[in-house]
Design a protein around this motif. Structure first.
Motif, PDB file in Angstrom:
ATOM      1  N   LYS A  91       6.985 -16.579  23.070  1.00 38.96           N
ATOM      2  CA  LYS A  91       7.509 -16.306  21.734  1.00 38.96           C
ATOM      3  C   LYS A  91       6.377 -16.000  20.762  1.00 38.96           C
ATOM      4  CE  LYS A  91      11.759 -19.060  21.988  1.00 38.96           C
ATOM      5  NZ  LYS A  91      12.502 -20.204  21.394  1.00 38.96           N
ATOM      6  N   ALA A  92       5.281 -16.763  20.833  1.00 39.09           N
ATOM      7  CA  ALA A  92       4.152 -16.537  19.939  1.00 39.09           C
ATOM      8  C   ALA A  92       3.493 -15.191  20.209  1.00 39.09           C
ATOM      9  CB  ALA A  92       3.137 -17.670  20.098  1.00 39.09           C
ATOM     10  N   THR A  93       3.391 -14.813  21.473  1.00 41.08           N
ATOM     11  CA  THR A  93       2.784 -13.525  21.823  1.00 41.08           C
ATOM     12  C   THR A  93       3.625 -12.369  21.310  1.00 41.08           C
ATOM     13  OG1 THR A  93       1.826 -14.515  23.818  1.00 41.08           O
ATOM     14  CG2 THR A  93       1.942 -12.123  23.727  1.00 41.08           C
ATOM     15  N   ALA A  94       4.938 -12.464  21.462  1.00 41.16           N
ATOM     16  CA  ALA A  94       5.817 -11.403  20.966  1.00 41.16           C
ATOM     17  C   ALA A  94       5.726 -11.273  19.451  1.00 41.16           C
ATOM     18  CB  ALA A  94       7.260 -11.681  21.392  1.00 41.16           C
ATOM     19  N   ALA A  95       5.646 -12.406  18.749  1.00 44.12           N
ATOM     20  CA  ALA A  95       5.521 -12.360  17.290  1.00 44.12           C
ATOM     21  C   ALA A  95       4.180 -11.774  16.868  1.00 44.12           C
ATOM     22  CB  ALA A  95       5.691 -13.762  16.715  1.00 44.12           C
ATOM     23  N   ALA A  96       3.120 -12.066  17.629  1.00 39.31           N
ATOM     24  CA  ALA A  96       1.791 -11.542  17.289  1.00 39.31           C
ATOM     25  C   ALA A  96       1.733 -10.028  17.447  1.00 39.31           C
ATOM     26  CB  ALA A  96       0.735 -12.212  18.163  1.00 39.31           C
ATOM     27  N   LYS A  97       2.390  -9.490  18.467  1.00 38.90           N
ATOM     28  CA  LYS A  97       2.391  -8.048  18.684  1.00 38.90           C
ATOM     29  C   LYS A  97       3.100  -7.308  17.555  1.00 38.90           C
ATOM     30  CE  LYS A  97       2.226  -8.348  23.732  1.00 38.90           C
ATOM     31  NZ  LYS A  97       2.963  -8.094  24.996  1.00 38.90           N
ATOM     32  N   LYS A  98       4.129  -7.934  16.984  1.00 32.97           N
ATOM     33  CA  LYS A  98       4.863  -7.291  15.899  1.00 32.97           C
ATOM     34  C   LYS A  98       4.104  -7.344  14.578  1.00 32.97           C
ATOM     35  CE  LYS A  98       9.401  -8.370  17.876  1.00 32.97           C
ATOM     36  NZ  LYS A  98      10.690  -9.091  17.660  1.00 32.97           N
ATOM     37  N   ALA A  99       3.135  -8.256  14.461  1.00 31.07           N
ATOM     38  CA  ALA A  99       2.431  -8.462  13.189  1.00 31.07           C
ATOM     39  C   ALA A  99       0.995  -7.957  13.232  1.00 31.07           C
ATOM     40  CB  ALA A  99       2.453  -9.944  12.826  1.00 31.07           C
ATOM     41  N   MET A 100       0.674  -7.042  14.127  1.00 26.78           N
ATOM     42  CA  MET A 100      -0.695  -6.554  14.240  1.00 26.78           C
ATOM     43  C   MET A 100      -1.059  -5.680  13.043  1.00 26.78           C
ATOM     44  SD  MET A 100      -0.995  -5.691  18.326  1.00 26.78           S
ATOM     45  CE  MET A 100      -2.746  -5.327  18.218  1.00 26.78           C
ATOM     46  N   ILE A 101      -2.290  -5.841  12.560  1.00 27.23           N
ATOM     47  CA  ILE A 101      -2.814  -5.044  11.453  1.00 27.23           C
ATOM     48  C   ILE A 101      -4.076  -4.340  11.909  1.00 27.23           C
ATOM     49  CG2 ILE A 101      -1.869  -6.634   9.733  1.00 27.23           C
ATOM     50  CD1 ILE A 101      -4.716  -7.717   9.350  1.00 27.23           C
ATOM     51  N   ARG A 102      -4.443  -3.276  11.198  1.00 28.60           N
ATOM     52  CA  ARG A 102      -5.681  -2.559  11.502  1.00 28.60           C
ATOM     53  C   ARG A 102      -6.746  -2.920  10.481  1.00 28.60           C
ATOM     54  NH1 ARG A 102      -7.628   1.138  14.605  1.00 28.60           N
ATOM     55  NH2 ARG A 102      -5.623   1.466  15.623  1.00 28.60           N
ATOM     56  N   VAL A 103      -7.935  -3.236  10.980  1.00 28.12           N
ATOM     57  CA  VAL A 103      -9.065  -3.607  10.139  1.00 28.12           C
ATOM     58  C   VAL A 103     -10.191  -2.604  10.380  1.00 28.12           C
ATOM     59  CG1 VAL A 103     -10.739  -5.406   9.575  1.00 28.12           C
ATOM     60  CG2 VAL A 103      -8.423  -6.033  10.281  1.00 28.12           C
ATOM     61  N   PRO A 104     -10.681  -1.926   9.341  1.00 32.25           N
ATOM     62  CA  PRO A 104     -11.788  -0.974   9.539  1.00 32.25           C
ATOM     63  C   PRO A 104     -13.072  -1.702   9.916  1.00 32.25           C
ATOM     64  CG  PRO A 104     -11.327  -1.263   7.200  1.00 32.25           C
ATOM     65  CD  PRO A 104     -10.232  -1.980   7.939  1.00 32.25           C
ATOM     66  N   LEU A 105     -13.770  -1.190  10.918  1.00 26.44           N
ATOM     67  CA  LEU A 105     -15.002  -1.795  11.398  1.00 26.44           C
ATOM     68  C   LEU A 105     -16.178  -0.860  11.158  1.00 26.44           C
ATOM     69  CD1 LEU A 105     -13.837  -3.333  14.804  1.00 26.44           C
ATOM     70  CD2 LEU A 105     -13.910  -4.417  12.550  1.00 26.44           C
ATOM     71  N   LYS A 106     -17.305  -1.424  10.824  1.00 23.12           N
ATOM     72  CA  LYS A 106     -18.530  -0.661  10.613  1.00 23.12           C
ATOM     73  C   LYS A 106     -19.253  -0.504  11.945  1.00 23.12           C
ATOM     74  CE  LYS A 106     -22.846  -0.699   7.955  1.00 23.12           C
ATOM     75  NZ  LYS A 106     -23.654  -1.479   6.978  1.00 23.12           N
ATOM     76  N   ASP A 107     -19.458   0.738  12.353  1.00 19.26           N
ATOM     77  CA  ASP A 107     -20.108   1.052  13.629  1.00 19.26           C
ATOM     78  C   ASP A 107     -19.366   0.430  14.811  1.00 19.26           C
ATOM     79  OD1 ASP A 107     -22.083   2.344  12.146  1.00 19.26           O
ATOM     80  OD2 ASP A 107     -23.357   0.561  12.055  1.00 19.26           O
ATOM     81  N   GLY A 108     -18.099   0.044  14.612  1.00 17.70           N
ATOM     82  CA  GLY A 108     -17.311  -0.538  15.690  1.00 17.70           C
ATOM     83  C   GLY A 108     -17.755  -1.914  16.116  1.00 17.70           C
ATOM     84  N   ARG A 109     -18.542  -2.624  15.290  1.00 22.68           N
ATOM     85  CA  ARG A 109     -19.081  -3.920  15.712  1.00 22.68           C
ATOM     86  C   ARG A 109     -19.004  -5.002  14.647  1.00 22.68           C
ATOM     87  NH1 ARG A 109     -23.507  -5.174  13.249  1.00 22.68           N
ATOM     88  NH2 ARG A 109     -24.647  -3.564  12.114  1.00 22.68           N
ATOM     89  N   THR A 110     -18.916  -4.656  13.364  1.00 23.81           N
ATOM     90  CA  THR A 110     -18.921  -5.662  12.302  1.00 23.81           C
ATOM     91  C   THR A 110     -18.049  -5.192  11.140  1.00 23.81           C
ATOM     92  OG1 THR A 110     -20.323  -7.071  10.906  1.00 23.81           O
ATOM     93  CG2 THR A 110     -20.930  -4.739  11.093  1.00 23.81           C
ATOM     94  N   LEU A 111     -17.944  -6.034  10.110  1.00 24.19           N
ATOM     95  CA  LEU A 111     -17.146  -5.705   8.940  1.00 24.19           C
ATOM     96  C   LEU A 111     -17.939  -4.835   7.972  1.00 24.19           C
ATOM     97  CD1 LEU A 111     -15.656  -9.268   8.270  1.00 24.19           C
ATOM     98  CD2 LEU A 111     -14.639  -7.414   9.602  1.00 24.19           C
ATOM     99  N   HIS A 112     -17.235  -4.108   7.130  1.00 17.71           N
ATOM    100  CA  HIS A 112     -17.900  -3.254   6.156  1.00 17.71           C
ATOM    101  C   HIS A 112     -18.488  -4.056   5.006  1.00 17.71           C
ATOM    102  CE1 HIS A 112     -17.179   0.848   7.527  1.00 17.71           C
ATOM    103  NE2 HIS A 112     -15.995   0.439   7.972  1.00 17.71           N
ATOM    104  N   HIS A 113     -17.828  -5.142   4.623  1.00 17.07           N
ATOM    105  CA  HIS A 113     -18.314  -5.915   3.484  1.00 17.07           C
ATOM    106  C   HIS A 113     -17.820  -7.353   3.618  1.00 17.07           C
ATOM    107  CE1 HIS A 113     -14.249  -5.798   1.715  1.00 17.07           C
ATOM    108  NE2 HIS A 113     -14.224  -4.524   2.085  1.00 17.07           N
TER     109      HIS A 113
END
Length: 214
Positions: A91-113
């Motif tokens: 149940k938790a896995t199904a709920a997590a898949k429905k609530a996925m968000i996109r986060v922009p990554l800097k160089d694909g390895r870290t956060l921008h700020h």
């Protein structure tokens, strides 16, 4: 004989155990291919035993929280309750898949700020880090960044050790992440113009802008 046969076919204990055992024992702990053919990283963060007082005694169950991500900038979390552990994880896995968000990554390895998040008494601070830093984070927060695909980040958590609140506060901080490209589009400017204001010369700003993908 008739009454005994009825219990044998429809007994509440045997039927529930058979269904729970047949539904993916151990799911939510390893990488698994989704129904859409997408490889997802699923991490079981916490399982808590809960009880409900009913007539005749207490009814016990389990609550699970799971973090799901594709390792490429998308992640989500979910929680589920059930009488058996595997069903709660499902149940938790199904709920997590429905609530996925996109986060922009800097160089694909870290956060921008840097960013801050808060939920209830929990407060978290997330900071971008140079290459080779690794994931400096506690257990629940580490699961989020590993699923997200972040390789270098420094975090700090204050106020609570509750994994549910820590996860929610972390996602509140990640929702505020923006990339130079999205800011430039919102302001109607070029990425090089924004980077040039930070002290870069024109050539360096243009080279950095070309490398920005998010």
């Amino acid at each position: 004989m008739k009454r005994g046969g009825g219990r044998g076919r429809g007994g509440p204990g045997g039927g529930r155990d058979n269904r729970g055992g047949g539904r993916g024992r151990g799911r939510g702990r390893d990488n698994r291919r989704d129904d859409d053919g997408e490889d997802l990283i699923e991490k079981l963060v916490h399982i808590n035993r809960v009880s409900k007082t009913v007539k005749g005694g207490k009814r016990f169950g389990f609550a699970a929280i799971v973090v799901v991500g594709d390792g490429k900038g998308r992640a989500g979390f979910g929680s589920g309750k059930a009488r058996e552990v595997p069903e709660a994880i499902n149940k938790a896995t199904a709920a997590a898949k429905k609530a996925m968000i996109r986060v922009p990554l800097k160089d694909g390895r870290t956060l921008h700020h840097d960013g801050k998040g808060r939920f209830g008494a929990g407060k978290v601070v997330v900071r971008s880090a140079p290459p080779g830093t690794g994931i400096i984070a506690g257990g629940p927060m580490r699961a989020v960044f590993e699923s997200l695909g972040v390789a270098d980040v420094v975090t700090k958590s204050n106020g609570t050790a509750n994994p549910f609140n820590m996860i929610r506060a972390t996602f509140e901080a990640l929702k505020d992440q923006t990339s130079p490209r999205s800011v430039a589009q919102r302001r109607g400017k070029k990425v090089a113009d924004l980077l040039g204001r930070g002290g870069m010369d024109k050539a360096e700003a243009e080279a950095t802008a070309d490398a920005v993908t998010e």
